[in-house]
Write an enzyme that holds these catalytic residues in place. Sequence first.
Site, PDB file in Angstrom:
ATOM      1  N   ASN B 155       0.806  -1.214   0.000  1.00  0.00           N
ATOM      2  CA  ASN B 155       0.000   0.000   0.000  1.00  0.00           C
ATOM      3  C   ASN B 155       0.847   1.276   0.000  1.00  0.00           C
ATOM      4  OD1 ASN B 155       0.398  -1.334   2.678  1.00  0.00           O
ATOM      5  ND2 ASN B 155      -0.215   0.696   3.395  1.00  0.00           N
ATOM      6  N   GLN B 183      -4.985  -3.863  -1.772  1.00  0.00           N
ATOM      7  CA  GLN B 183      -4.588  -2.866  -2.769  1.00  0.00           C
ATOM      8  C   GLN B 183      -4.582  -3.431  -4.187  1.00  0.00           C
ATOM      9  OE1 GLN B 183      -3.952   0.382  -2.340  1.00  0.00           O
ATOM     10  NE2 GLN B 183      -4.111   0.414  -0.097  1.00  0.00           N
ATOM     11  N   THR B 241     -24.770  -9.619  12.300  1.00  0.00           N
ATOM     12  CA  THR B 241     -25.775  -9.473  11.250  1.00  0.00           C
ATOM     13  C   THR B 241     -25.115  -8.992   9.969  1.00  0.00           C
ATOM     14  OG1 THR B 241     -27.511  -9.018  12.835  1.00  0.00           O
ATOM     15  CG2 THR B 241     -27.872  -8.217  10.582  1.00  0.00           C
ATOM     16  N   CYS B 329      -0.240   7.701  11.744  1.00  0.00           N
ATOM     17  CA  CYS B 329      -1.081   6.888  12.608  1.00  0.00           C
ATOM     18  C   CYS B 329      -2.288   7.721  12.998  1.00  0.00           C
ATOM     19  CB  CYS B 329      -0.316   6.453  13.842  1.00  0.00           C
ATOM     20  SG  CYS B 329      -0.210   7.758  15.058  1.00  0.00           S
TER      21      CYS B 329
HETATM   22  C1  LIG Z   1      -2.789  -3.239   2.356  1.00  0.00           C
HETATM   23  C2  LIG Z   1      -3.916  -2.888   3.255  1.00  0.00           C
HETATM   24  N1  LIG Z   1      -4.399  -3.804   4.108  1.00  0.00           N
HETATM   25  C3  LIG Z   1      -5.425  -3.547   4.930  1.00  0.00           C
HETATM   26  C4  LIG Z   1      -6.015  -2.302   4.963  1.00  0.00           C
HETATM   27  C5  LIG Z   1      -7.120  -2.067   5.930  1.00  0.00           C
HETATM   28  O1  LIG Z   1      -8.382  -2.193   5.330  1.00  0.00           O
HETATM   29  P1  LIG Z   1      -9.668  -1.548   6.005  1.00  0.00           P
HETATM   30  O2  LIG Z   1      -9.488  -0.070   5.920  1.00  0.00           O
HETATM   31  O3  LIG Z   1     -10.831  -2.018   5.187  1.00  0.00           O
HETATM   32  O4  LIG Z   1      -9.760  -2.043   7.404  1.00  0.00           O
HETATM   33  C6  LIG Z   1      -5.536  -1.314   4.101  1.00  0.00           C
HETATM   34  C7  LIG Z   1      -6.108   0.051   4.117  1.00  0.00           C
HETATM   35  O5  LIG Z   1      -5.704   0.928   4.857  1.00  0.00           O
HETATM   36  C8  LIG Z   1      -4.465  -1.605   3.253  1.00  0.00           C
HETATM   37  O6  LIG Z   1      -3.966  -0.678   2.419  1.00  0.00           O
END
Ligand SMILES: Cc1ncc(COP(=O)(O)O)c(C=O)c1O
Lengths: 359, 391
Positions: B155, B183, B241, B329
């Site tokens: 990402n 991603q 749900t 963060c």
């Molecule tokens: C590589 C990757 N994994 C997991 C996530 C987390 O996904 P979500 O925002 O749906 O919890 C993200 C997004 O921030 C991501 O880029």
Amino acid sequence: MSKRVVAAMSGGVDSSVAAARLVDQGYDVVGIHLALAKVKGHAGGKGCCTLDDARDARRVADRLGIPFYIWDVSEEFQREVIENFIAEYAEGRTPNPCVRCNEKIKFQAVLERSLALGFDAVATGHYAQIVETESGPTLHRAIDDKKDQSYVLSVLNQEQLSHTILPLGNSTKPEIRKEAEERGLITASKPDSHDICFIPDGDTAGFLHNKLGQDPGKIVDAETGEEIGKHNGVFEFTVGQRKGLKLGKPRDDRSPRYVVGTDIKSKTVLVGIPTMLRVDVVTATNLIWCGPIPASQFECSAQVRAHSADLKAKAFHKDGNLTVEFLEPLQGLAPGQTIALYDNTRVIGSGTVVTTTRS
Amino acid sequence: MTYLDHAATTPMLVESIAAMNAELAQVGNPSSLHASGRRARKVVEESRELIAAALGARPIEIIFTGGGTEANNLAVKGLFWSAQAKDKKKNRILVSAVEHHAVLDPVLWLGEHEGAIVEILPVDTQGRVLPETLRKAFEKNPHDVALVTVMWANNEVGTVQPIEELVKIAHEFKTHFHSDAVQAVGCLEVHFQNSGLDAMTVSGHKVGGPQGIGALVVKRDIELTPLLHGGGQERDVRSGTLAAPSIAGFAAAVSTAVVQRTSRANRMTSLRNDLIKRVQEQVPDVVFNGDPENRLPGNAHFSFKGCEGDALLMLLDAQGIECSTGSACSAGIPQPSHVLLAMGRDEVTARASLRFSFGSTSTPDDVDAVMQVLPAIVERAKRAGKPAVKK
Ligand SMILES: Cc1ncc(COP(=O)(O)O)c(C=O)c1O
């Protein structure tokens, strides 16, 4: 184009209202929360967390519709404020970390960074006033005597003052709280902070022991030279202190004893009666003029602690050294403290106390 | 406004909004047995089939979750605990050094609280886990690995992993392999069955669907220890749900994104390449990060030497350009990215980084807008540098 201002937002009520006023006054405001202390991370090792104060500051910024960021100045704060605090105590002096933070962090590191990033000024929620004069900006006490914080800003020179905005100096604390409420800011009823921010439990002695260890020595009666107790570190004691001496042997007339001096070399704490605390002459270095440089000799009033009385005095300065003769009685002053000099409500400048003597 | 942070979240596709809206106006718990429930259930199951078809999986293999983070937690903890339940000796987790925190943190948590031995797989300077790295990790002890988890595409820096090769190695050692494909879906060809993966994470809001919905795709015969206990709605592995409107929007987004993938990816690639070329031409001291070939089509990632990423971000934000340092963060205190550190960058370079990520709504104007202000902003940020305290 309107002036671009960094509003330092601690998450407290004062800096919240300060930012709100700047927005009203038409400045282009960006809210910045300064991350001063390193926060330990969790298992993931991100080394950060959602600090409550940062969150409050962010919510106020949202409400004001201004951008908001956190600047991590924890390294600078650690080096310039915390380590300096410990080192000063280790040398037997009593530093004022808030003064130091203003001097080195808020109005130096942060101000420099802000200017470099294209901002025109930094604004804070301190209670003090900046008055423009023909010879440049000058620093004055706030109209609210009880809240006045000009003392902790007495380390700002004119260059720094010319890039500083203090929106609260013409208001009283109750007015600010009321205004915060009227503006619907979530910080309106937050209690004031009083402690040193990096010692949240207020246990300065414990903090210093943790950093400096145990360094035992004698407690000596300054009148008789007699050893009357022991201590675990000179840094636990500050001139004028009465609590925490834990002396087994009371004075014959049962009157309380105070710390009247410390000697770091012999690890001795001297205790005595209140009259021994009297100070008539103070010398200081690290002179900073908040306005035009005064004549080498001048009448003024002097303040030696954040909320202590303003005492009539005569000051002399030469080659960066300051001597202050007190014309009104001053009780108990430790080396390392900041002495701020005033001409009526105007802050002339300040220095760091080196010696105190009784004539 | 120039939105170049599609890797953080990307606008919902019209198809997704329509599907979700339609369902928002309806009543029905997919678990209810009456007509309204049956109607909602039908929407959920059709959505499941759409997603399965788009991802090369079987409908039964889709477990809906509350997003990518939950799916990653379910995969990592669920696979670890079920491996442990069968064989106590299987306590090693092989995880790449460049995972998203939603994978890395649950793995480290298992290390701290559940006795897992965490082995971080190093990456090369482009952020790739080399197949021989994984093989060596297995050969240390071929019998104690509970699971391997390596993301499909990163990402932050956009690097695509050689997933199929890595999966083959794990299977030689009869070990389950999970991949965070959050991603990758909609940008790269992602085919669950062909990849050989045992479990794969997908998230709604990265493909043009709503936030707060995602799925773990898991082979039918794999047992997962549940994280959420309750009604057992999803194969008894995930309770709660089912969010029919979100699921409908998610399915519409995934299927649309996958159908349009090639043309969109081509468009994003050319925008991205244009940005990379112009940044390298016009901004001095810039370092381009990640694999130049095997990378996400929408990702451009740079380190601007002498700058702080968060200063760049703020200055760009003030000019209406939205991007990311890739590592903020929740409290917003910038940290050097663990991904860049793992790629061998020093902390200063890591802090000097910015990610621009393109998506379905990006246009050449976005690139022009960035280039109009970026060179001057980099100059300014350089002058600001790190806050310097005079001695
Ligand atoms: C590589 C990757 N994994 C997991 C996530 C987390 O996904 P979500 O925002 O749906 O919890 C993200 C997004 O921030 C991501 O880029």
